[in-house]
Enzyme design. Structure first.
Site: not given
Ligand code: AMP
Length: 398
Positions: A85, A174, A203, A205, A235, A276, A327, A379
């Protein structure tokens, strides 16, 4: 063919080994805290999990651990290619690229555009090429999918020399995720990718929205860097550029400090102290005013992009939610889309309750003219597929 996908960060190497003939994952792992006092390597090898808690001085040592773990599990021999990547491909790289010395130099040349990301990607590539020179290696760029954006979407309204001499334009990121979920969505709709118009919302982090016309990216919310667009974990997303000069003058901050704060101390974290989204949802439910504002600001921004891209595309076949938040958070999806019936979008509350689906799930109701889909992104798999395509088309190595 077995393909190893590597995602090298400044202090980590994330990897996944795919058996492309059987569409399965054979191993995965994370080497982290490279260069720190206490390193850790975690390998998932079939049903086995192995953890090594030892100092890992550099990426060379980190990658040797990956190779050794795969060899111990008898998985090294059939390795056919490595896919890397790479965050920024600049204007040069529009396709996955089989790596030779010239291509590596080309990636290094993009460092001024992605000083936070490309150096680690180059390090990972160099280490892997040194230790496995026998294997074809491919760079897959986060920016590549967006190279189809027309100039009126990718140019900024700034002096032309900034573009011509310094590469100032929208690149978008992305790309592997947007490309992967677009294919999945088209498959779900039962139509060729080249015939569908989509708005994809990654959507996580990091977060970005993409407008896809006839299967190709025509606009996206991230720009020269991943800082533009949606509100993210840490960000800021979109900002009046004058904010930068204002805080430099008024708060006495150096440019590098402003850059760091916009990348690491802003977004949801800047608004409420947490990045988070799960935690923010809990706090908001409990009535915490900062968390309520953070959630509202976050979802308002996504909603604006949905409206903007619907207008830019002149309507779409489907809206796609993906990545950690997309998701997993019915609440975010609901807030982003509620009240958009006049735009042809309405979702079904029961279907929208889905979290962490295994495959594509449709959450719209019978009144919706657009399909609304939750699509798990992958990904690493997309990088593996693009790696196979690149080495099959051009089997030479550098
Ligand atoms: P990623 O960068 O795709 O791994 O996404 C991370 C983000 O997804 C973080 O802000 C997590 O808090 C959020 N996330 C993961 N699981 C959940 C959930 N069950 N409910 C709400 N947000 C979540």
């Amino acid at each position: 063919m077995h393909v190893l996908v590597m995602n090298s960060g400044s202090s980590s190497i994330k990897y996944e080994l795919f058996d492309m003939d059987h569409a399965t994952t054979l191993a995965s792992g994370l080497v982290e805290r490279i260069g720190e006092e206490r390193g850790r390597a975690r390998h998932h090898l079939g049903d086995d999990e192995v953890t090594e808690d030892e100092p890992i001085p550099d990426h060379d040592d980190g990658f040797r651990r990956v190779v050794a773990a795969l060899d111990r599990a008898g998985l090294g021999e059939e390795l056919g290619a490595i896919g890397h990547r790479v965050v920024h491909g600049g204007e040069r790289f529009a396709e996955p690229t089989v790596l030779d010395d010239d291509a590596v130099e080309g990636i290094r040349a993009q460092i001024p555009l992605a000083p936070l990301h490309n150096p680690a990607n180059v390090t990972g590539i160099e280490v892997a090429r040194k230790l496995r020179p026998d294997l074809p290696q491919v760079a897959v760029f986060d920016t590549a999918f967006h190279r189809t954006m027309p100039p009126h979407a990718h140019r900024y309204a700034v002096p032309v020399e900034w573009y011509e001499r310094h590469g100032v334009r929208r690149y978008g990121f992305h790309g592997t995720s947007h490309a992967f979920v677009a294919k999945q969505a088209a498959h779900h709709l039962g139509r060729p990718l080249e015939e569908v118009d989509l708005i994809t919302l990654h959507l996580g982090n990091g977060a970005s929205a993409t407008a896809i016309a006839a299967g190709r990216s025509v606009d996206t919310s991230m720009g020269l860097s991943p800082l533009e667009g949606l509100v993210m974990g840490t960000r800021s997303g979109d900002l009046d550029p004058a904010v930068v000069f204002h805080v430099q003058r008024e708060a006495g901050l150096e440019p590098a400090e402003v850059e760091r704060m916009l990348n690491k101390q802003s977004g949801l974290k800047g608004l409420c102290g947490d990045n988070d989204l799960r935690e923010i949802e809990h706090r908001a439910e409990a009535g915490d005013a900062d968390a309520i504002l953070a959630l509202a600001t976050y979802t308002h921004r996504v909603r604006k992009y949905v409206g903007a891209y619907l207008a830019a595309l002149g309507g779409a076949d489907a809206l796609v939610f993906t990545a950690g938040v997309g998701e997993n958070s019915p609440e975010v999806r609901e807030r982003v889309l509620s009240g958009l019936e006049p735009l042809g979008i309405s979702i079904d509350a029961e279907r929208n309750a889905v979290r962490a689906p295994e495959g594509v799930v449709a959450i719209h109701d019978q009144h919706s003219t657009l399909s609304v889909l939750v699509v798990p992104t992958d990904e690493e798999r997309e990088i593996a597929e693009q790696t196979v395509a690149a080495v099959t088309e051009q089997p030479s190595t550098g």
